[in-house]
Structure formats: C-alpha cells, structure tokens
Design a protein around this motif. Structure first.
Motif, short mmCIF file in Angstrom:
data_model
loop_
_atom_site.label_atom_id
_atom_site.label_comp_id
_atom_site.label_asym_id
_atom_site.label_seq_id
_atom_site.Cartn_x
_atom_site.Cartn_y
_atom_site.Cartn_z
N ALA A 125 -1.59 4.08 -3.47
CA ALA A 125 -1.74 3.46 -2.16
C ALA A 125 -2.58 2.34 -1.84
O ALA A 125 -2.42 1.80 -0.92
N ARG A 126 -3.53 1.89 -2.85
CA ARG A 126 -4.41 1.04 -2.48
C ARG A 126 -3.60 -0.22 -3.26
O ARG A 126 -2.82 -0.42 -4.27
N TRP A 127 -3.94 -1.54 -2.56
CA TRP A 127 -3.38 -2.91 -3.27
C TRP A 127 -4.09 -3.48 -4.16
O TRP A 127 -5.48 -3.39 -4.36
N LEU A 159 5.79 1.65 -0.87
CA LEU A 159 4.81 0.91 0.29
C LEU A 159 3.92 2.18 0.67
O LEU A 159 2.80 1.80 0.93
N ARG A 160 4.59 3.27 1.00
CA ARG A 160 3.98 4.51 1.63
C ARG A 160 4.28 5.63 0.84
O ARG A 160 4.80 6.54 1.29
N PRO A 161 3.43 5.79 -0.17
CA PRO A 161 3.70 6.96 -1.20
C PRO A 161 3.26 8.29 -0.27
O PRO A 161 2.35 8.49 0.51
N LEU A 163 7.70 0.24 -12.45
CA LEU A 163 6.62 0.60 -13.53
C LEU A 163 5.47 -0.47 -13.45
O LEU A 163 4.51 0.16 -14.17
N THR A 164 5.47 -1.36 -13.03
CA THR A 164 4.47 -2.31 -12.91
C THR A 164 3.41 -1.82 -11.93
O THR A 164 2.22 -1.97 -12.03
N ALA A 165 3.88 -1.36 -10.93
CA ALA A 165 3.04 -0.69 -9.67
C ALA A 165 2.57 0.66 -10.05
O ALA A 165 1.34 1.06 -9.60
N ALA A 166 3.08 1.43 -11.01
CA ALA A 166 2.95 2.59 -11.45
C ALA A 166 1.43 2.96 -11.88
O ALA A 166 1.00 2.27 -12.73
N ARG A 211 0.06 -3.74 -8.36
CA ARG A 211 0.83 -3.31 -7.12
C ARG A 211 1.70 -4.27 -6.35
O ARG A 211 2.85 -4.46 -6.18
N ILE A 212 0.96 -5.68 -6.37
CA ILE A 212 1.59 -6.71 -5.61
C ILE A 212 2.99 -7.11 -6.50
O ILE A 212 3.90 -7.37 -6.04
#
Lengths: 310, 226
Positions: free
Chosen positions: B119-121, B54-56, B171-174, B125-126
């Motif tokens: 960091a951006r939505w 959430l806060r890299p 991995l989906t968010a990365a 990322r969701i």
C-alpha cells in the motif's frame, strides 16, 4: 507466285534439304525431352527439369490467412504457366507445405509439380512419420525428391530415403545445406553416397561451392539445386540502387534478379535454382530468366567481377 | 566440437525468423477481428487489476493472481496454440511454459496467498504500476508509433506481449520480493523472445519488451527502504 500442283526447282530443293535435315534429327518426342529451352537433365536419370524452380522458405508460411493463401496460389499458377515444375519445401518452414498443398488443389496441378521436400528431425525413428505428414500436407501420391535437411541425423535418414527409393516411394534422394555451412561433411557424403541431388547456396557473391562441391557434383553425376539465389532478397535489395551494366542485355538480363539467376543456372553443374517469392511479377521475371541467351564462362567471370566491384 | 561452435557463429537472428512481418501483423489483425469486442472485456479486467494494485484490499491479491493466471491460459490456448503456432512451430514448446506460469500464479498467488500488493509507495511499486499502465494503455497504441494500422493493436489479456509486461509489472510491485522472483522468469523470457522477434523484423519500438525486463529486474533489485 507458284500455282498449286506445280513444283518449282526451288521448292523441290527446299523439300530435299528439309528431308535431309529431318533424317539427321532425333525423333520428336526425344527432341521435346532433350532440347526444351531452359531445362537441365537430372544426371542420374536424364529426366529434364526447368532450370528455375520455386522455394517456399518464409514466403509460403502464411498460416490460415485466406488472402495470403490466395496470393501464394497465384504465384504457383504463374510459376506453372511459366514452365516451372520444382517446388521445394521442408517441415521446418511453418505452414509452407500446407500452403503448397492448398495451391496444388486449387490449381489441379498435382501432376505438374516436381515435389521436393525434406526430412528434418534429430529423432531418426520419427523420420518416416514426418515424411508421411509432409506428403499429406502436399496432397501428392509420393514425393519426387526427398532430402535430408541440413544434414540433421543424415546417416539414419539417408538409409530411410534409399529404402523408400528402392520401394518406389520416392524417385530421387538428396541432402541439403545452406549459407555455405558444413561443406566438408557435405563433400564427404557426396563422395560416399549414391545421391541424386544436393542442395546448397550459390550465387554471384556466395561462390565457395565453385571450389569443390560443384565440380564434385559433375564428377559424381549429382544434380545441384541452388537455394538462396538472392540471399533472401538482401542481394537484390543491395543491387537495386545500382545500374545494370549495359552488357547485361548480351545475356538477356533485364533486371538484377535475372542477371543473378542467369549467372547461377549457367554453371554447368547446376540443375535448378529455387528463388522464393510472394509476388506474381517476380515469379514471371524469374521464369523468364531460364531462356537463352545464357552467359559463357568468360561472361560469368565478368558478371561476378562487376558485382564484386560495386 | 569446434566445427559445431564455428558453425553457430555463422547464424544470425533472421535465420530463425520463419515468417515475414506482413504475415505476422496480418495474423494479429485477423485475430483482433475474430475476437472483437472481447478486447473491451479484457481491458476492463486489466483496469480491475490495476485498481487492486493501487488500492489493495484483503481479498484482491489472490484475485489479481487468479485473473492473470486465467489470462496466461487463455492467451496460450487462443493465440499461441490456435493461431501463432500456424506460422511458428516453436510455439508448441512455449505453450506449456505459459500454462506453467498460470499454475505458478495460482499456486503461489491465489492458493497460498504469498504475493501481496504493497500500500506504501516505493520505487519497485512505482516501476511495477508504470509497467502495468504501459501494458494496459500504451502498448495497444504502439502501432501508431510504429506506423502500422491500429487494427494490429496488441491488447492485454488477448496477446502475449502486454500480458507478459503486465505480469512483470505486478511482480515488480509485489511483496515479498523473494516470492516474486520465480514468477518473473517466464514473462521475462517471453519478453526477450519478443524483443528478438520484433527487432529481427525491424519493427519500430521493438525495444519495449526488453525495456520492460530491465525495469522489472531493476525494480526487484532496488535496495529496500530502511
């Protein structure tokens, strides 16, 4: 009322009749071997086996769970108390072999069991090592019967098993299949190899084996072990909502499980059926099915037709 | 050949299930009892990873990969090898894949630092954070939905299902996405295997691991924002 020391004519006649009957009977040890109710001869030797054994697929794969191991031991205890002898397993069945070994140790029943296992590896060279691992899991000095599981690498494994039999390291040799698979190849092997046993699926609804394999087993003097008698419970679950026919009592069946088992073991080619269970009440119910009365051929047809029409 | 092909059609999923549902859930339950209270530490590490997603921070991407890799090795050894393999011999072949997944995470994520948390939505990322949240918080509650005792709860870092779903989430968010694809294979395959196992056992909620794979693939294929 007769007094001691005096013989009436009736008593003398009864004695003469008994003596005459006794002279016509075989010796007692032979009687025990040949006529024990619920046993069947192994065709290749004449050794008799109780017609209901115990399978271990899924039911005995309980890992190291102490509660479940104790439950399986209780099932084995009641199986032996009910006169059972053949327990069947395979290296494919997870921890089932170790569970059987645990039960045999707990019950001190190594001498009672007719140990039946399989070799199951596509690598022919590793067959002997796998058999030795299985034997160690069971804790028996040698297996009574070893079978090639599902015909995997059957030529090489049968060669190994026949050599073991020749060396006295196993008493009987067989092959297995299930679910009605590979019957053509199965039949060819039955015709060409000196097998003691075959194991296959047969029950009141899965009757393909009646066409060729069961008659061939009789013709060739091969014992038949029947697996999946209840289709892994699906058959008895399906029938549970249906009433037993009133005439089921004519064959001594008090439940669907007994109805099915009596149908199976009354086939003249069948040596032993091996239902698997985790429940003591079920194993007692199964063992009670081996006794008379058993259906004759006409009754067997009636039983099959009844289930088919439900 | 035709004989072999026709034979395969006769197999059903239950023909490959070696154990009963009762044995499986008792295995989970006994494993939970044996490990308690280490489940709490595992959950704390999961919260640390979630917070880092959430806060890299500059250092957190490598830490996430390292923690997940440690979890893959631990689950492979402690659950699959020592316990699950006693009732499912196929786990002997799965354990090396779990170790390979750990090596991939360390190699690509920790050593090379090629995986970053955005960091951006965005939709990926969701979806990724939703998958991780599920693995951490909702997955242990599935027994309540399925009608089982909470003692059969599967916790992140202890059991393979929530670990695989959490890894799919990360991995989906990365980013960049092409670096994540190779690492999706093993957790994805595990989720499919788990779905088949649970579905064959007729477990309520068996579809959860399958849905996780679908969500991860959808997230990874989602068109980039311009």
């Amino acid at each position: 009322m007769h007094s001691h020391g005096k013989l009436s004519r009736r008593t003398v006649l009864q004695g003469m009749l008994l003596a005459a009957a006794a002279s016509a009977l075989p010796p007692l040890d032979t009687l025990a071997q040949e006529e024990k109710p619920g046993t069947r001869p192994i065709p290749s030797t004449g050794e008799r086996l109780p017609a209901v054994g115990l399978g271990s697929w899924i039911t005995f794969n309980v890992g190291n769970d102490p509660v479940l191991l104790a439950e399986c031991t209780a099932v084995m205890e009641h199986f032996f108390q009910g006169g059972g002898r053949m327990i069947d397993s395979s290296p494919m069945y997870g921890s089932s072999q170790a569970t059987i070994g645990h039960g045999l140790r707990q019950l001190g029943a190594v001498d009672q069991v007719f140990s039946t296992d399989k070799v199951w590896t596509s690598d022919a060279d590793s067959g002997p090592a796998q058999i030795e691992e299985s034997r160690a899991e069971w804790g028996v000095p040698r297996f009574d019967l070893l079978q090639v599981h599902n015909l995997v690498a059957w030529q090489a494994h049968l060669k190994t098993l026949f050599e073991m039999k020749e060396a006295g390291e196993v008493r009987y040799v067989g092959i297995t299949t299930s679910h009605g698979r590979r019957h053509d190849r199965f039949e060819r092997i039955m015709r060409n190899e000196p097998l003691d046993f075959v194991q296959l699926t047969y029950n009141v609804v899965d009757r393909e084996a009646e066409q060729r394999l069961l008659p061939l087993a009789r013709e060739r003097g091969i014992g038949v072990i029947v697996n999946r008698p209840f289709q892994q419970g699906r058959l008895t679950e399906r029938l549970a909502s249906e009433p037993l026919p009133a005439w089921a009592e004519e064959v001594g069946a008090e439940s669907w499980a007994q109805f099915i088992l009596k149908f199976i073991i009354s086939h003249p080619a069948v040596t032993c059926a091996i239902p698997a269970t985790t429940r003591v009440d079920h194993v007692r119910e199964n063992m009670a099915a081996i006794g008379p009365p058993l259906p004759d051929d006409a009754m067997r047809q009636r039983m099959a037709a009844y289930v088919r029409d439900l | 050949m035709s004989g072999v092909m026709s034979e395969w059609w006769t197999y059903r999923a239950e023909d490959f299930l070696l154990f009963s549902p009762r044995v499986y859930w008792r295995l989970i339950e006994l494993h939970n009892q044996a490990l308690w209270p280490w489940q709490l530490l595992a959950l704390l590490l999961g919260v640390l990873i979630l917070a880092s997603m959430l806060r890299p921070r500059p250092w957190s991407d490598r830490l996430i990969a390292a923690l997940l890799a440690a979890a893959w090795v631990f689950v492979a050894w402690n659950f699959l090898w020592q316990h699950y393999a006693t009732i499912n011999w196929a786990m002997v072949y799965v354990v090396p894949l779990f170790v390979l997944q750990a090596l991939l995470l360390v190699g690509i994520g920790t050593l090379k630092g090629d995986l970053s948390m955005p960091a951006r939505w965005s939709i990926p990322r969701i979806l990724g954070i939703a998958l991780f949240l599920h693995a951490l918080l909702l997955h242990p509650l599935l027994p309540a939905y399925a009608g089982r005792s909470i003692s059969t709860a599967e916790v992140f870092g202890i059991f393979p299902d929530p670990l695989a779903i959490a890894t799919l989430g990360m991995l989906t968010a990365a980013i960049p996405r092409h670096r994540a694809w190779p690492l999706l294979v093993i957790p994805g395959l595990w989720c499919l295997l788990s779905w088949l196992t649970l579905d064959t056992m007729e477990v309520r909620g068996a579809w959860v691991p399958l849905l996780a794979v679908v969500a991860a693939i959808a997230g990874r294929l989602w068109p980039r924002a311009r």
